[in-house]
Design a protein around this motif. Structure first.
Motif, PDB file in Angstrom:
ATOM      1  N   GLY A 228     110.894  68.098  86.379  1.00 59.78           N
ATOM      2  CA  GLY A 228     111.219  67.598  87.708  1.00 59.78           C
ATOM      3  C   GLY A 228     112.345  66.594  87.815  1.00 59.78           C
ATOM      4  O   GLY A 228     112.581  66.055  88.895  1.00 59.78           O
ATOM      5  N   MET A 229     113.067  66.323  86.715  1.00 52.66           N
ATOM      6  CA  MET A 229     114.188  65.379  86.802  1.00 52.66           C
ATOM      7  C   MET A 229     115.414  66.083  87.392  1.00 52.66           C
ATOM      8  O   MET A 229     116.133  66.791  86.695  1.00 52.66           O
ATOM      9  N   SER A 230     115.641  65.863  88.660  1.00 56.66           N
ATOM     10  CA  SER A 230     116.746  66.500  89.361  1.00 56.66           C
ATOM     11  C   SER A 230     118.064  65.789  89.061  1.00 56.66           C
ATOM     12  O   SER A 230     118.087  64.696  88.495  1.00 56.66           O
ATOM     13  N   SER A 231     119.162  66.429  89.468  1.00 54.79           N
ATOM     14  CA  SER A 231     120.480  65.803  89.351  1.00 54.79           C
ATOM     15  C   SER A 231     120.872  65.112  90.654  1.00 54.79           C
ATOM     16  O   SER A 231     122.008  64.669  90.807  1.00 54.79           O
ATOM     17  N   HIS A 232     119.919  65.017  91.580  1.00 56.42           N
ATOM     18  CA  HIS A 232     120.160  64.371  92.872  1.00 56.42           C
ATOM     19  C   HIS A 232     118.991  63.445  93.215  1.00 56.42           C
ATOM     20  O   HIS A 232     117.838  63.753  92.914  1.00 56.42           O
ATOM     21  N   ASP A 233     119.295  62.330  93.848  1.00 51.39           N
ATOM     22  CA  ASP A 233     118.255  61.381  94.260  1.00 51.39           C
ATOM     23  C   ASP A 233     117.226  62.020  95.167  1.00 51.39           C
ATOM     24  O   ASP A 233     116.034  61.685  95.123  1.00 51.39           O
ATOM     25  N   LEU A 234     117.671  62.942  96.026  1.00 53.31           N
ATOM     26  CA  LEU A 234     116.767  63.594  96.983  1.00 53.31           C
ATOM     27  C   LEU A 234     116.037  64.783  96.378  1.00 53.31           C
ATOM     28  O   LEU A 234     115.336  65.501  97.098  1.00 53.31           O
ATOM     29  N   SER A 235     116.222  64.995  95.066  1.00 49.90           N
ATOM     30  CA  SER A 235     115.564  66.097  94.361  1.00 49.90           C
ATOM     31  C   SER A 235     115.918  67.430  95.030  1.00 49.90           C
ATOM     32  O   SER A 235     117.065  67.618  95.468  1.00 49.90           O
ATOM     33  N   VAL A 236     114.980  68.323  95.151  1.00 47.47           N
ATOM     34  CA  VAL A 236     115.247  69.636  95.757  1.00 47.47           C
ATOM     35  C   VAL A 236     115.545  69.504  97.248  1.00 47.47           C
ATOM     36  O   VAL A 236     116.215  70.344  97.844  1.00 47.47           O
ATOM     37  N   GLY A 237     115.082  68.413  97.855  1.00 50.17           N
ATOM     38  CA  GLY A 237     115.363  68.163  99.264  1.00 50.17           C
ATOM     39  C   GLY A 237     116.850  68.029  99.549  1.00 50.17           C
ATOM     40  O   GLY A 237     117.291  68.207 100.691  1.00 50.17           O
ATOM     41  N   PHE A 238     117.664  67.729  98.533  1.00 48.47           N
ATOM     42  CA  PHE A 238     119.110  67.600  98.687  1.00 48.47           C
ATOM     43  C   PHE A 238     119.724  68.877  99.241  1.00 48.47           C
ATOM     44  O   PHE A 238     120.693  68.835 100.017  1.00 48.47           O
ATOM     45  N   PHE A 239     119.172  70.026  98.853  1.00 47.20           N
ATOM     46  CA  PHE A 239     119.765  71.313  99.228  1.00 47.20           C
ATOM     47  C   PHE A 239     119.312  71.796 100.608  1.00 47.20           C
ATOM     48  O   PHE A 239     119.975  72.639 101.216  1.00 47.20           O
ATOM     49  N   ASN A 240     118.168  71.273 101.088  1.00 46.04           N
ATOM     50  CA  ASN A 240     117.653  71.627 102.411  1.00 46.04           C
ATOM     51  C   ASN A 240     117.721  73.135 102.645  1.00 46.04           C
ATOM     52  O   ASN A 240     118.255  73.622 103.652  1.00 46.04           O
ATOM     53  N   SER A 241     117.167  73.894 101.718  1.00 44.76           N
ATOM     54  CA  SER A 241     117.240  75.356 101.759  1.00 44.76           C
ATOM     55  C   SER A 241     115.876  75.967 101.465  1.00 44.76           C
ATOM     56  O   SER A 241     115.275  75.684 100.424  1.00 44.76           O
ATOM     57  N   LEU A 242     115.418  76.825 102.361  1.00 42.04           N
ATOM     58  CA  LEU A 242     114.129  77.498 102.156  1.00 42.04           C
ATOM     59  C   LEU A 242     114.164  78.403 100.932  1.00 42.04           C
ATOM     60  O   LEU A 242     113.180  78.505 100.190  1.00 42.04           O
ATOM     61  N   SER A 243     115.287  79.087 100.711  1.00 40.62           N
ATOM     62  CA  SER A 243     115.381  79.999  99.565  1.00 40.62           C
ATOM     63  C   SER A 243     115.332  79.219  98.253  1.00 40.62           C
ATOM     64  O   SER A 243     114.667  79.643  97.299  1.00 40.62           O
ATOM     65  N   ILE A 244     116.019  78.062  98.202  1.00 39.04           N
ATOM     66  CA  ILE A 244     115.980  77.227  97.001  1.00 39.04           C
ATOM     67  C   ILE A 244     114.566  76.723  96.753  1.00 39.04           C
ATOM     68  O   ILE A 244     114.077  76.710  95.613  1.00 39.04           O
ATOM     69  N   GLU A 245     113.882  76.321  97.812  1.00 38.13           N
ATOM     70  CA  GLU A 245     112.508  75.836  97.682  1.00 38.13           C
ATOM     71  C   GLU A 245     111.570  76.943  97.207  1.00 38.13           C
ATOM     72  O   GLU A 245     110.674  76.712  96.394  1.00 38.13           O
ATOM     73  N   ALA A 246     111.792  78.166  97.714  1.00 38.31           N
ATOM     74  CA  ALA A 246     110.947  79.299  97.306  1.00 38.31           C
ATOM     75  C   ALA A 246     111.146  79.612  95.825  1.00 38.31           C
ATOM     76  O   ALA A 246     110.170  79.872  95.091  1.00 38.31           O
ATOM     77  N   ILE A 247     112.402  79.589  95.373  1.00 39.78           N
ATOM     78  CA  ILE A 247     112.688  79.835  93.950  1.00 39.78           C
ATOM     79  C   ILE A 247     112.045  78.741  93.097  1.00 39.78           C
ATOM     80  O   ILE A 247     111.474  79.020  92.036  1.00 39.78           O
ATOM     81  N   THR A 248     112.139  77.506  93.571  1.00 39.47           N
ATOM     82  CA  THR A 248     111.562  76.376  92.838  1.00 39.47           C
ATOM     83  C   THR A 248     110.048  76.527  92.720  1.00 39.47           C
ATOM     84  O   THR A 248     109.474  76.284  91.649  1.00 39.47           O
ATOM     85  N   ILE A 249     109.391  76.924  93.800  1.00 44.30           N
ATOM     86  CA  ILE A 249     107.937  77.146  93.761  1.00 44.30           C
ATOM     87  C   ILE A 249     107.596  78.231  92.737  1.00 44.30           C
ATOM     88  O   ILE A 249     106.643  78.090  91.951  1.00 44.30           O
TER      89      ILE A 249
END
Length: 494
Positions: A228-249
């Motif tokens: 879970g160590m992202s390259s952004h402070d906002l973690s996956v929320g940085f991308f604000n993308s449903l498709s990115i979130e689905a892939i992450t899940i």
């Protein structure tokens, strides 16, 4: 304690442990050199190479010196393997502080915290403004999480340590028991191959959905490794993308699934083994009501829309139960009920034999089943035989005692940490429980307690929880008691 000391051969223990640690340190040294490769792409970061090459070579040389008599190690008992494994996780974190101290300018304790969090796949971080750091150090964090996800010992087994009793003991000492194939070396290689394939798949899926290549590599590595160590402070929320979130899940669930299930899916070319696995079934059994309750709390107490509530509820619930630690919003603003429910999932954890932390789904399931079997035993006629079976797993009385002992110890340590956090930083019960559960479960979700402003004792407390959680308690306890038994003998000999 004094009675036990009589049965320990101190010279033999030191000889065996020294050689085991040496073999493992060589693997850590090799791992230290890999981040240098990205300077081929980011040439401007060549100036940071020394902070990886020098410690890496030092680890390899020191490890080789310690393991110089490894061919003479004929037998290894579980105590020796546990002490070696527990020490290596402490030492790996120690030698990994150099890039954080020299490149990021962090203090030693913050650097050690960051290293321990990375190696254990926890994800709690002392770093802020991540986008401002060189890519090589962001890759270093992700690389440690990827390796730590499957375990330092397993990586060493795949590359360095020859098969045998020592390898088998170390494998078990690192809280691993799954055997895909009878041969441990082949099991390790298959796990490593499956792990690499899913990681590459994640990189591809992220990339074709609009994520940059570097971010794709980072998020796939720490997603499959449930770090879970992202390259952004906002973690996956940085991308604000449903498709990115689905892939992450998808990647988080894959990372929290037993590698034996992955092997069966690849071998049978079917998803049936996945949905048939008892741990997967219980993962969704726990997720369903918790997602509903978190969604309800966010809608009624925070005023979110139903769509937003359940989007966040699903993502964070999966992130918690898989012990990944990705987030898409500020969890400190969540209602107390939602924090407690997410904390509960972090304690439950993912599947045994996966990269996830926590108590593990099979242990939680077995704990509840033990209650059912106890009631059945009281109701049925004397002498009636109760088959202790869950799915494809059959358990002995010894297994039940071990699971109950582990679960009670886990909860006791969790409560101690929670109370200490409440006293030291004045946190509420929900916030203190959340942060300690995240550290001990090797998750990484935070409500804002973890920061450079924490008192020294709190940083040490969270480091210990991460270490204890990664080795599933018993190896760390054996390490502590082993040292307590060995050190007086060493002093006496001098």
């Amino acid at each position: 304690m004094l009675e036990v000391r009589k049965y320990i051969n101190i010279a033999d223990d030191i000889f065996v442990i020294r050689n085991l640690i040496g073999a493992l340190l060589q693997g850590i040294g090799v791992a230290y050199l890999i981040p240098v490769l990205i300077t081929w792409v980011y040439v401007e970061e060549m100036k940071y190479v020394y902070y990886f090459v020098l410690p890496g070579l030092a680890c390899i040389l020191f490890g080789a010196w310690l393991a110089r008599h490894s061919e003479h190690v004929e037998d290894v008992n579980l105590r020796q393997a546990m002490i070696s494994a527990a020490f290596v996780w402490l030492f790996a974190s120690l030698v990994s502080v150099v890039p954080f101290m020299r490149i990021a300018g962090m203090s030693f304790i913050d650097s050690y915290f960051e290293s321990m969090s990375a190696w254990t796949g926890t994800g709690l971080t002392m770093m802020r403004n991540l986008e401002s750091y060189p890519r090589i150090i962001l890759f270093w964090r992700a690389w440690m999480q990827w390796l730590g996800g499957i375990g330092i010992v397993l990586v060493a087994l795949t590359i360095l340590i020859r098969p045998g009793v020592a390898a088998a003991r170390l494998y078990k000492a690192e809280a691993r028991t799954e055997r895909i194939l009878p041969n441990l070396a082949n099991t390790s290689k298959i796990i490593f191959q499956i792990y690499a394939v899913i990681t590459l798949l994640g990189v591809y899926l992220y990339y074709i959905n609009g994520m940059g290549l570097f971010d794709s590599v980072i998020h796939s590595m720490v997603g499959v490794g449930t770090g879970g160590m992202s390259s952004h402070d906002l973690s996956v929320g940085f991308f604000n993308s449903l498709s990115i979130e689905a892939i992450t899940i998808f990647l988080m669930i894959m990372g929290a699934t037993n590698f034996t299930v992955h092997y069966k899916m690849f071998k049978e070319k079917s998803l049936v083994p996945f949905f048939r696995d008892i741990q997967v079934k219980y993962m969704f059994f726990f997720l369903s009501p918790v997602v509903a309750l978190i969604g309800y709390a966010l809608t009624t107490q925070n005023g979110f829309s139903i769509a937003s509530s359940f989007r966040e509820a699903i993502f964070h619930a999966v992130s918690a139960v898989t012990c990944t630690g990705f987030s898409i919003t500020d969890l400190s603003k969540y209602p107390e009920l939602a924090k407690l429910l997410i904390g509960f999932l972090m304690v439950v954890g993912g599947g045994a034999g996966s990269t996830a932390g926590g108590i593990k789904l099979i242990r939680i399931t077995l704990t509840f089943q033990t209650l059912k079997w106890t009631i059945q035993q009281a109701i049925l006629p004397k002498g009636a035989v109760i088959k202790r079976k869950i799915g494809e797993y059959i358990f002995t009385e010894e297994d039940l005692q071990e699971v109950l002992g582990f679960t009670m110890t886990y909860i006791a340590l969790l409560l101690v940490g929670t109370v200490w956090t409440m006293v030291r930083v004045g946190a509420s019960l929900a916030d203190a429980f959340f942060e300690v559960a995240s550290a001990q479960g090797n998750v990484g979700l935070s409500v804002g307690i973890t920061s450079t402003a924490l008192p020294l004792d709190m940083k040490i407390l969270l480091i210990l929880h991460m270490w204890i959680g990664r080795l599933e308690i018993f190896s760390t306890l054996v390490f502590i008691f082993g040292l307590a038994l060995m050190l007086p003998r060493v002093a006496e000999r001098k």
